[in-house]
Design a protein around this motif. Structure first.
Motif, PDB file in Angstrom:
ATOM      1  N   SER A  35       1.063  30.920 -12.545  1.00  0.00           N
ATOM      2  CA  SER A  35       0.208  32.062 -12.898  1.00  0.00           C
ATOM      3  C   SER A  35      -0.252  32.907 -11.714  1.00  0.00           C
ATOM      4  O   SER A  35      -0.747  34.007 -11.910  1.00  0.00           O
ATOM      5  CB  SER A  35      -1.014  31.589 -13.689  1.00  0.00           C
ATOM      6  OG  SER A  35      -1.766  30.668 -12.932  1.00  0.00           O
ATOM      7  N   VAL A  36      -0.108  32.401 -10.505  1.00  0.00           N
ATOM      8  CA  VAL A  36      -0.470  33.166  -9.307  1.00  0.00           C
ATOM      9  C   VAL A  36       0.618  32.958  -8.263  1.00  0.00           C
ATOM     10  O   VAL A  36       1.316  31.948  -8.280  1.00  0.00           O
ATOM     11  CB  VAL A  36      -1.848  32.741  -8.734  1.00  0.00           C
ATOM     12  CG1 VAL A  36      -2.971  33.043  -9.712  1.00  0.00           C
ATOM     13  CG2 VAL A  36      -1.862  31.280  -8.352  1.00  0.00           C
ATOM     14  N   PRO A  37       0.773  33.904  -7.344  1.00  0.00           N
ATOM     15  CA  PRO A  37       1.807  33.738  -6.316  1.00  0.00           C
ATOM     16  C   PRO A  37       1.618  32.441  -5.529  1.00  0.00           C
ATOM     17  O   PRO A  37       0.503  32.076  -5.155  1.00  0.00           O
ATOM     18  CB  PRO A  37       1.615  34.963  -5.424  1.00  0.00           C
ATOM     19  CG  PRO A  37       0.969  35.982  -6.318  1.00  0.00           C
ATOM     20  CD  PRO A  37       0.075  35.190  -7.238  1.00  0.00           C
ATOM     21  N   ASP A  38       2.723  31.726  -5.300  1.00  0.00           N
ATOM     22  CA  ASP A  38       2.699  30.474  -4.552  1.00  0.00           C
ATOM     23  C   ASP A  38       2.282  30.737  -3.104  1.00  0.00           C
ATOM     24  O   ASP A  38       2.617  31.769  -2.526  1.00  0.00           O
ATOM     25  CB  ASP A  38       4.079  29.814  -4.583  1.00  0.00           C
ATOM     26  CG  ASP A  38       4.075  28.460  -3.927  1.00  0.00           C
ATOM     27  OD1 ASP A  38       3.356  27.560  -4.400  1.00  0.00           O
ATOM     28  OD2 ASP A  38       4.793  28.301  -2.912  1.00  0.00           O
ATOM     29  N   ARG A  39       1.578  29.805  -2.529  1.00  0.00           N
ATOM     30  CA  ARG A  39       1.082  29.958  -1.162  1.00  0.00           C
ATOM     31  C   ARG A  39       2.128  29.646  -0.103  1.00  0.00           C
ATOM     32  O   ARG A  39       1.912  29.925   1.068  1.00  0.00           O
ATOM     33  CB  ARG A  39      -0.148  29.078  -0.967  1.00  0.00           C
ATOM     34  CG  ARG A  39      -1.312  29.575  -1.792  1.00  0.00           C
ATOM     35  CD  ARG A  39      -2.534  28.741  -1.573  1.00  0.00           C
ATOM     36  NE  ARG A  39      -3.699  29.421  -2.127  1.00  0.00           N
ATOM     37  CZ  ARG A  39      -4.909  28.927  -2.108  1.00  0.00           C
ATOM     38  NH1 ARG A  39      -5.132  27.755  -1.566  1.00  0.00           N
ATOM     39  NH2 ARG A  39      -5.911  29.602  -2.636  1.00  0.00           N
ATOM     40  N   GLY A  40       3.218  29.043  -0.485  1.00  0.00           N
ATOM     41  CA  GLY A  40       4.291  28.749   0.462  1.00  0.00           C
ATOM     42  C   GLY A  40       4.091  27.429   1.183  1.00  0.00           C
ATOM     43  O   GLY A  40       2.983  26.886   1.244  1.00  0.00           O
ATOM     44  N   ASP A  41       5.188  26.914   1.728  1.00  0.00           N
ATOM     45  CA  ASP A  41       5.161  25.618   2.407  1.00  0.00           C
ATOM     46  C   ASP A  41       4.227  25.599   3.613  1.00  0.00           C
ATOM     47  O   ASP A  41       3.602  24.585   3.904  1.00  0.00           O
ATOM     48  CB  ASP A  41       6.568  25.225   2.855  1.00  0.00           C
ATOM     49  CG  ASP A  41       7.481  24.921   1.678  1.00  0.00           C
ATOM     50  OD1 ASP A  41       6.976  24.621   0.579  1.00  0.00           O
ATOM     51  OD2 ASP A  41       8.714  24.983   1.871  1.00  0.00           O
ATOM     52  N   HIS A  42       4.126  26.731   4.334  1.00  0.00           N
ATOM     53  CA  HIS A  42       3.277  26.786   5.530  1.00  0.00           C
ATOM     54  C   HIS A  42       1.816  26.480   5.206  1.00  0.00           C
ATOM     55  O   HIS A  42       1.093  25.941   6.031  1.00  0.00           O
ATOM     56  CB  HIS A  42       3.403  28.139   6.223  1.00  0.00           C
ATOM     57  CG  HIS A  42       2.880  29.272   5.393  1.00  0.00           C
ATOM     58  ND1 HIS A  42       3.598  29.843   4.360  1.00  0.00           N
ATOM     59  CD2 HIS A  42       1.698  29.913   5.420  1.00  0.00           C
ATOM     60  CE1 HIS A  42       2.861  30.792   3.799  1.00  0.00           C
ATOM     61  NE2 HIS A  42       1.711  30.866   4.422  1.00  0.00           N
TER      62      HIS A  42
END
Length: 157
Positions: A29-36
């Motif tokens: 539902s929201v943009p993923d924050r990424g692996d970093h």
């Protein structure tokens, strides 16, 4: 019983576990924050605490015992206004926790000297839109959130 606390340094392990356990759920539902976000979590947590100490941001954790079940943040405070954002664990949804927690943090915001809160959510996140409306926020119009259509909201305190 759920309680709300300002984030502290010792909350870091539980917050990281919360974010990891709910990553896929949040990304729906929201943009993923990424692996970093996860590999640099300790540094990020320390930076958030610094901003909280400076009085530009307030990070709140929702605890059920020692387990993190959500967070509600007030960020980028400037001229009496800040942006509200929140996340609730998948296991804690459907019980009114988001509505309750946002309402509690709205009251805390008054104590922090804020006069206005802003928020935004993607257009397809109907649950979040309902939470903001129930908390008294008014829709301000369409906007883009990481390439997705969304809506802005405002609440005068």
């Amino acid at each position: 019983m759920i309680k709300i606390e300002l984030v502290r340094a010792d909350h870091a392990p539980a917050l990281l576990a919360f974010e990891r356990a709910n990553r896929e759920y949040f990304a729906a539902s929201v943009p993923d924050r990424g692996d970093h976000f996860f590999t640099e979590y300790a540094e990020r947590h320390a930076a958030l605490l610094s901003r909280q100490e400076e009085g530009t941001d307030w990070f709140h954790v929702l605890l059920d015992g020692d387990a993190v079940v959500g967070r509600v943040n007030l960020v980028e405070a400037n001229d009496g206004s800040a942006e509200l954002g929140y996340r609730i664990a998948e296991s804690a949804t459907g019980r009114g926790l988001a509505t309750w927690a946002v309402g509690e943090v709205v009251e805390l915001a008054r104590g922090y000297g804020l006069r206005e809160l802003r928020a935004k959510t993607t257009a397809d996140n109907l649950a979040s839109r309902k939470v903001l409306t129930r908390a008294g926020f008014t829709e301000t119009g369409e906007l883009e959130i990481s390439g997705a259509p969304g809506f802005g909201y405002v609440l005068a305190l």
